[in-house]
Scaffold this motif. Structure first.
Motif, PDB file in Angstrom:
ATOM      1  N   GLY A 188       0.764  -1.093  -0.076  1.00 42.60           N
ATOM      2  CA  GLY A 188      -0.053  -0.136  -0.234  1.00 42.60           C
ATOM      3  C   GLY A 188       0.708   1.155  -0.100  1.00 42.60           C
ATOM      4  N   GLU A 189       2.112   1.152   0.079  1.00 45.70           N
ATOM      5  CA  GLU A 189       2.951   2.441   0.028  1.00 45.70           C
ATOM      6  C   GLU A 189       3.235   2.863  -1.268  1.00 45.70           C
ATOM      7  N   PRO A 190       2.827   4.265  -1.683  1.00 49.39           N
ATOM      8  CA  PRO A 190       3.232   4.903  -2.910  1.00 49.39           C
ATOM      9  C   PRO A 190       4.697   4.794  -3.389  1.00 49.39           C
ATOM     10  N   PHE A 191       4.927   4.551  -4.681  1.00 46.53           N
ATOM     11  CA  PHE A 191       6.251   4.347  -5.003  1.00 46.53           C
ATOM     12  C   PHE A 191       6.312   5.514  -6.084  1.00 46.53           C
ATOM     13  N   LEU A 192       7.461   6.009  -6.069  1.00 46.08           N
ATOM     14  CA  LEU A 192       7.730   7.372  -6.901  1.00 46.08           C
ATOM     15  C   LEU A 192       8.579   6.756  -7.950  1.00 46.08           C
ATOM     16  N   LEU A 193       8.243   6.640  -9.233  1.00 44.88           N
ATOM     17  CA  LEU A 193       8.916   5.774 -10.363  1.00 44.88           C
ATOM     18  C   LEU A 193       9.060   6.752 -11.503  1.00 44.88           C
ATOM     19  N   THR A 194      10.108   6.449 -12.382  1.00 44.80           N
ATOM     20  CA  THR A 194      10.013   7.003 -13.752  1.00 44.80           C
ATOM     21  C   THR A 194       8.946   6.397 -14.765  1.00 44.80           C
TER      22      THR A 194
END
Length: 297
Positions: A188-194
């Motif tokens: 459930g954690e938001p990942f910041l990705l390209t």
């Protein structure tokens, strides 16, 4: 067919603009147009599509560019052979994806310009999908990529340095308090990705799926590493970036590296060139200096 026509065609093919090509060659635009038309007439085919103010190479133009490059390279080689003891000159075109371009190449370019001031450097901004194709099209001499170390039948790929990747969060993120992390801690954690299509995003998706948390992930996609860093520092989510891109932020305590690694993720900065490319003294000098500068980090 004249050498100057081939040089003009190559310049137009690289710039895709008659005015910029004329400026680069120190011609008036009408002279460029006349040379291209004369070349097309001699070859009996159209090399360039003129779509209003936009121009593109036709299929014939793309094929002819490869032959023009070989001819001009041979001419350059002959000229250089007559001037072995003189200062290196010529033009060198390079490209790179975002991380090498921002964090590896500046030092290389600075050192190269200081050592070889008479060599003209051109940087072409291509997307990840266009980088390798630019070598096949003859638009670039050398490409720097952050990707897996893989082989190729038509390209020379030289790994330079492995780039470790980190999971990064703001200092006040709840996961910072954990001494160790398990897969379920990321549910459930938001990942910041390209964006999808970026080489290391593809690797991330593949390997994170093997960890069993792919389906429950929330992804926020961005076009640049700098935006991802700023969002992570603002506490929006977990960034996935190479260590070289966040060195300063880690030292200042603006980001914290989480104690969690993806197994079998090996990404390297590598330089790539076409195996059939004639390596001029200028290209050889750049390859040598890039090895020295990047591998010494």
């Amino acid at each position: 067919m004249e050498i100057r026509q081939l040089m003009t065609f190559r310049t137009v093919a690289f710039t895709l603009n008659f005015t910029r090509a004329a400026e680069a060659l120190n011609y008036v635009p009408s002279n460029v147009t006349m040379q291209i038309q004369s070349l097309e007439k001699e070859l009996g085919t159209q090399l360039i599509d003129r779509l209003g103010k936009q121009i593109t190479l036709t299929d014939a133009g793309k094929r002819f560019l490869l032959h023009a490059e070989k001819i001009l390279n041979s001419v350059d080689e002959a000229r250089l052979a007559m001037r072995e003891n003189e200062e290196l000159t010529g033009t060198l075109s390079i490209s790179a994806n975002e991380i090498p371009s921002s964090y590896r190449l500046p030092t290389v370019l600075q050192s190269f310009r200081a050592r070889y001031p008479s060599i003209r450097l051109i940087f072409h901004p291509f997307t990840n999908e266009q980088l390798k194709q630019s070598l096949y099209d003859g638009k670039t001499d050398i490409v720097f990529m952050l990707d897996e170390s893989v082989g190729s039948n038509n390209l020379m790929i030289e790994p330079l340095i492995e780039e470790p990747f980190l999971f990064l969060v703001a200092p006040n993120h709840p996961l910072v308090q954990r001494a160790s992390l398990r897969t379920e801690d990321f549910q459930g954690e938001p990942f910041l990705l390209t964006e999808k299509g970026c080489p290391y995003r593809t690797l991330f998706d593949r390997t994170i799926k093997q960890q069993g948390i792919h389906e429950s992930m929330t992804n926020l996609e961005f076009s640049s590493a700098e935006t991802i860093k700023q969002c992570a520092m603002a506490g929006i989510g977990i960034a996935f970036l190479p260590a070289i891109a966040v060195k300063a932020e880690l030292e200042r305590g603006e980001l914290i590296s989480l104690p969690w690694e993806i197994p079998n993720l090996r990404v390297v900065t590598q330089m790539v060139w076409h195996k059939d490319k004639w390596l001029s003294p200028a290209i050889k000098a750049f390859l040598k200096l890039a090895r020295e500068v990047i591998t010494s980090k």
